[in-house]
Design a protein around this motif. Structure first.
Motif, PDB file in Angstrom:
ATOM      1  N   TRP A 335      39.757  40.419  42.131  1.00  9.90           N
ATOM      2  CA  TRP A 335      40.449  41.622  41.657  1.00  9.90           C
ATOM      3  C   TRP A 335      39.517  42.517  40.833  1.00  9.90           C
ATOM      4  N   ASP A 365      42.633  39.332  46.359  1.00  5.92           N
ATOM      5  CA  ASP A 365      43.704  40.009  45.609  1.00  5.92           C
ATOM      6  C   ASP A 365      44.223  41.224  46.364  1.00  5.92           C
ATOM      7  N   TRP A 413      46.807  37.253  47.704  1.00  3.95           N
ATOM      8  CA  TRP A 413      47.753  37.943  46.801  1.00  3.95           C
ATOM      9  C   TRP A 413      48.852  38.634  47.614  1.00  3.95           C
ATOM     10  N   ASP A 481      52.823  38.476  42.917  1.00  5.96           N
ATOM     11  CA  ASP A 481      52.833  39.455  41.828  1.00  5.96           C
ATOM     12  C   ASP A 481      54.175  40.196  41.786  1.00  5.96           C
ATOM     13  N   ASN A 483      55.101  43.860  39.820  1.00  7.93           N
ATOM     14  CA  ASN A 483      54.609  44.811  38.824  1.00  7.93           C
ATOM     15  C   ASN A 483      55.624  45.801  38.287  1.00  7.93           C
ATOM     16  N   GLY A 534      50.350  40.937  34.899  1.00 12.01           N
ATOM     17  CA  GLY A 534      50.062  40.139  33.717  1.00 12.01           C
ATOM     18  C   GLY A 534      51.201  39.153  33.537  1.00 12.01           C
ATOM     19  N   ASP A 553      46.799  40.185  31.930  1.00 11.58           N
ATOM     20  CA  ASP A 553      45.588  40.798  32.486  1.00 11.58           C
ATOM     21  C   ASP A 553      44.508  40.912  31.419  1.00 11.58           C
TER      22      ASP A 553
HETATM   23  C1  DGJ Z   1      48.590  42.895  38.390  1.00 11.08           C
HETATM   24  C2  DGJ Z   1      47.995  41.542  38.181  1.00 11.08           C
HETATM   25  O1  DGJ Z   1      48.262  41.097  36.890  1.00 11.08           O
HETATM   26  C3  DGJ Z   1      46.489  41.593  38.445  1.00 11.08           C
HETATM   27  O2  DGJ Z   1      45.921  40.339  38.229  1.00 11.08           O
HETATM   28  C4  DGJ Z   1      46.237  42.066  39.854  1.00 11.08           C
HETATM   29  O3  DGJ Z   1      46.668  41.100  40.779  1.00 11.08           O
HETATM   30  C5  DGJ Z   1      46.926  43.385  40.092  1.00 11.08           C
HETATM   31  N1  DGJ Z   1      48.311  43.344  39.731  1.00 11.08           N
HETATM   32  C6  DGJ Z   1      46.797  43.807  41.542  1.00 11.08           C
HETATM   33  O4  DGJ Z   1      47.473  44.958  41.805  1.00 11.08           O
END
Ligand code: DGJ
Length: 742
Positions: A335, A365, A413, A481, A483, A534, A553
């Motif tokens: 990443w 990733d 990922w 993940d 986000n 994160g 992160d």
């Molecule tokens: C958020 C993750 O915490 C990171 O480690 C990474 O995988 C990114 N997303 C990728 O978009």
């Protein structure tokens, strides 16, 4: 072995008389005693003369059963109930006027609920695990609530949840449906909770609880730990300390919105109510169905947070986390080495780095997918899970094979619950997206959340993982993940099905669990990392399906000493993924040492390291392979707290106490002469054993300043200690203690 207890008929008859009596209720219990016993503690529940279930004691084990009935005689809570209720599951709409654990609307619109004891049973599920269930019923409406207490005896851990069911003519509406409602009378309570931001996870907040209600919650829908965490430490009498005092440390294991309420009443009693956050989540429950709440999980100790943590670590490894007692794969991640800018050649070159370093696996990733809308940044492609033909013309299968040639496993990922509006999925399946159709879309990291309450979406998400494994049976790891939070919470699916929108937050999480159950039925063992921009997700319900989680992160190692310290209260190191990256100005040694207190990984371009740094890393990985078993499966002792000292020190001790590994860090280098003046006292060793000390992870050319010729007794090491000589020139010192057998 099942013991069944049923309420005396007199009390069933007296149900209807209850409302007349209640104004004079006192809290003296007289009837049924239900002890919830761990090895060292008793939570005693009793019915009172009105057959209401009360929590009358929570503390060290009460050894004489014959005295149970006398406990409540010692409390003079006889004036009235107002604000003082010690109900084991507090109802609302009748006599109780303090914060309730349950609120509902009956099919006829009435909002009153009373719960009277009916029966209870206890059974031994397996050695060390007891399950007690207690059935409560409303005397007026056919509503039944069953309280469950699963006790992990040796670990002094309790898992508590509730099931609500009814046989009314049509749906009842659950407005609050907590998992647990604890009650304490000690008068002096201290609470530690954890508050997060991106790259600033697990910032603790410790305070004495004062009268009123302290609430910790999340309304974010997904990535629910982004701002607050469902982890807590309650201590009694004094602030939580590592080796002394009674503490309760735990978590609400739910991956959606949560709410923890700590209410100190006017009499200095504490009611702790924990459950799904009722915010915008009224749940309509059909007759003859049951609503099962998530679990509140907590470890209790009379010897401070250290013992409570070791207890919850053992519980997590033995009973909860997927493959908790197994092995983990060290890895190299791309990443931060490449972000979205890579192709087949760049990635294949990194396989060689992985081999050179000596790690087990390469993790590809974000950025490998999307064609019409290539994933070359975080604004496009999410949802289109086909390899990008420009970056990876030969597909993932080719990469798996190339990695294998270097003797390295391959992992990948995904972020399967999410969608970019710039994606083919969005063009084809707008109805799968959580959004308000009549309002402008609001994005978090340029993305939206898929509607997992919809079974078609569940199939889609399962299909992403299934396709990856079917096409690449040697795929060895997944990083999952998540986000985004949920903005504009609205489901087209629920609307089409004429189901209430207020089910969305709960059904989303249930849908997620359904998908993960399917994945684990078909792929029971493949390691998966739980990541959420994160550390936005690290609840123990999800960790049933994951082998590890990504704490943050922020991989600056100095920050990580603090953050990992706080995570360590709740999570065993085997499930905490730590990567060595370019974050932070510390030496590579400091970075690797810190990352070794968990599952070690790298996210650097190893070929760009200096010769000495590379040599150090290779040796450190070899060392890690020699002691990882102790970090993963041993007992953790926190020796020196970085929040209150210039130095941090932690150690892991092997079960049979013949080996330990000790990590020491300088955490404040503002003053150049800071050095360990005093020794660090070890813990958890065998006083009668003798130990040899050896400093490891020395940087090439570095000499150890520890005297390795001498042998020390466990007694000496635990009473006097050993000085790691940490200072600005040695800011990170790692040493092993090995039993010396002569
Ligand atoms: C958020 C993750 O915490 C990171 O480690 C990474 O995988 C990114 N997303 C990728 O978009």
């Amino acid at each position: 072995m099942i013991k069944q207890y049923v309420c005396h008929p007199f009390f069933i008859k007296s149900f209807l008389a209850f409302n007349l009596l209640i104004a004079f209720t006192n809290l003296k219990a007289q009837n049924v005693n239900i002890p919830i016993n761990t090895e060292a503690f008793t939570m005693l529940l009793q019915t009172d003369e009105n057959n209401l279930l009360r929590t009358v004691y929570f503390g060290e084990s009460l050894v004489n059963e014959s005295e149970y009935s006398s406990v409540s005689d010692m409390f003079n809570f006889t004036d009235s109930n107002i604000g003082i209720s010690n109900a084991t599951y507090t109802t609302s709409g009748t006599w109780n006027l303090s914060e309730s654990a349950i609120q509902l609307v009956h099919a006829d619109g009435n909002k009153s609920l009373e719960l009277k004891y009916v029966s209870h049973s206890s059974k031994l599920l397996e050695t060390n695990i007891n399950l007690t269930s207690i059935v409560l019923k409303d005397p007026v409406y056919p509503v039944q609530v069953t309280l469950f207490y699963k006790v992990f005896v040796k670990e002094n851990v309790i898992e508590q949840w509730t099931e609500i069911e009814h046989t009314e003519k049509s749906n009842i509406k659950l407005q609050k449906y907590s998992s647990a409602n604890l009650y304490f009378t000690d008068g002096d309570y201290h609470l530690t909770t954890y508050h997060n931001q991106w790259a600033k996870e697990m910032q603790h907040n410790e305070s004495k609880l004062t009268r009123g209600i302290k609430t910790v919650d999340s309304k974010l829908g997904s990535r629910t730990m982004l701002l607050q965490s469902p982890n807590f430490i309650l201590s009694f009498g004094n602030q939580a300390s590592e080796n002394e005092g009674m503490v309760i440390l735990g978590q609400l294991a739910w991956s959606g919105n949560f709410k923890l309420e700590f209410e100190v009443d006017s009499y200095d009693n504490l009611r702790f109510i924990a459950g799904i956050n009722p915010h915008a989540s009224e749940y309509s429950l059909p007759p003859n169905t049951s609503f099962k709440t998530p679990s509140l999980i907590y470890a209790i100790s009379n010897n401070g947070t250290g013992e409570a943590s070791r207890n919850i670590h053992n519980w997590a490894r033995n009973y909860q986390v997927l493959d908790g007692k197994g092995e983990r794969l060290t890895l190299l991640n791309n990443w931060e080495a490449t972000y979205f800018d890579f192709d087949e050649d760049k990635i294949s070159a990194l396989f060689k780095d992985a081999k050179e370093l000596g790690v087990d696996l390469f993790l590809l990733d974000d950025g490998w997918f999307g064609n019409k809308y290539p994933r070359n940044g975080d604004n496009a492609g999410l949802g289109d899970w086909q390899e990008n033909v420009e970056k990876l013309p030969h597909g993932i299968g080719y990469l798996v094979k190339e990695a294998k040639k270097e003797d390295v496993k391959f992992g990948i990922w995904i972020e399967p619950e999410m969608i970019n509006p710039k994606s083919e999925l969005y063009e084809n399946h707008l109805d799968w997206v959580i959004r308000q159709p009549e309002r402008p879309e609001v994005y978090f990291r340029n993305q939206l959340v898929l509607d997992l309450s919809n079974p078609e979406v569940q199939d889609f998400v399962f299909g992403i993982v299934d396709k990856l494994f079917t096409e690449n049976p040697e795929l060895a790891f997944i990083k999952w993940d998540n986000n985004s939070v949920i903005f504009n919470a609205h489901s087209t699916y629920l609307e089409d099905k004429k189901l209430p929108q207020s089910h969305l937050y709960v059904e989303y999480v249930k849908g997620l669990y359904k998908v993960l159950k399917r994945i684990r039925t078909k792929y029971p063992k493949v390691p998966m990392m739980l990541c959420s921009g994160g550390g936005g997700r690290a609840d123990y319900e999800l960790l049933k399906y994951f082998t590890e989680f990504w704490p943050s992160d922020d991989t600056d190692p100095l920050e990580r000493v603090f953050m990992q310290w706080n995570y360590s209260y709740f999570y065993p190191s085997i499930i905490t993924d730590n990567h060595v990256t370019n974050w932070g100005n510390q030496s590579i040694k400091y970075k690797v040492d810190v990352a070794s207190m968990g599952k070690l990984g790298f996210d650097i371009v190893a070929s760009e390291l200096s010769e000495k740094d590379l040599l150090f890393c290779k040796n450190a990985i070899t060392n890690y392979h020699s002691f990882k078993d102790i970090v993963w499966h041993g007992e953790l002792y926190r020796l020196s707290n970085p929040y209150t000292n210039e130095f941090a020190a932690l150690m892991y001790v092997k079960e049979d106490k013949n080996k330990a590994v000790v990590f020491n860090y300088l955490v404040n280098n503002r003053v150049s002469f800071h050095t360990n003046i005093e020794p660090v006292r070890m813990a958890g060793l065998d006083a009668n054993k003798k130990y040899r000390v050896k400093e490891i992870n020395l940087y090439p050319g570095q000499e150890s300043s520890l005297n390795t010729d001498k042998i020390y007794s466990g007694d000496f090491l635990m009473k006097v200690g050993i000085n790691p000589n940490v200072n600005k020139t040695r800011p990170s010192v790692l040493f092993e203690l090995t039993e010396a057998k002569d």
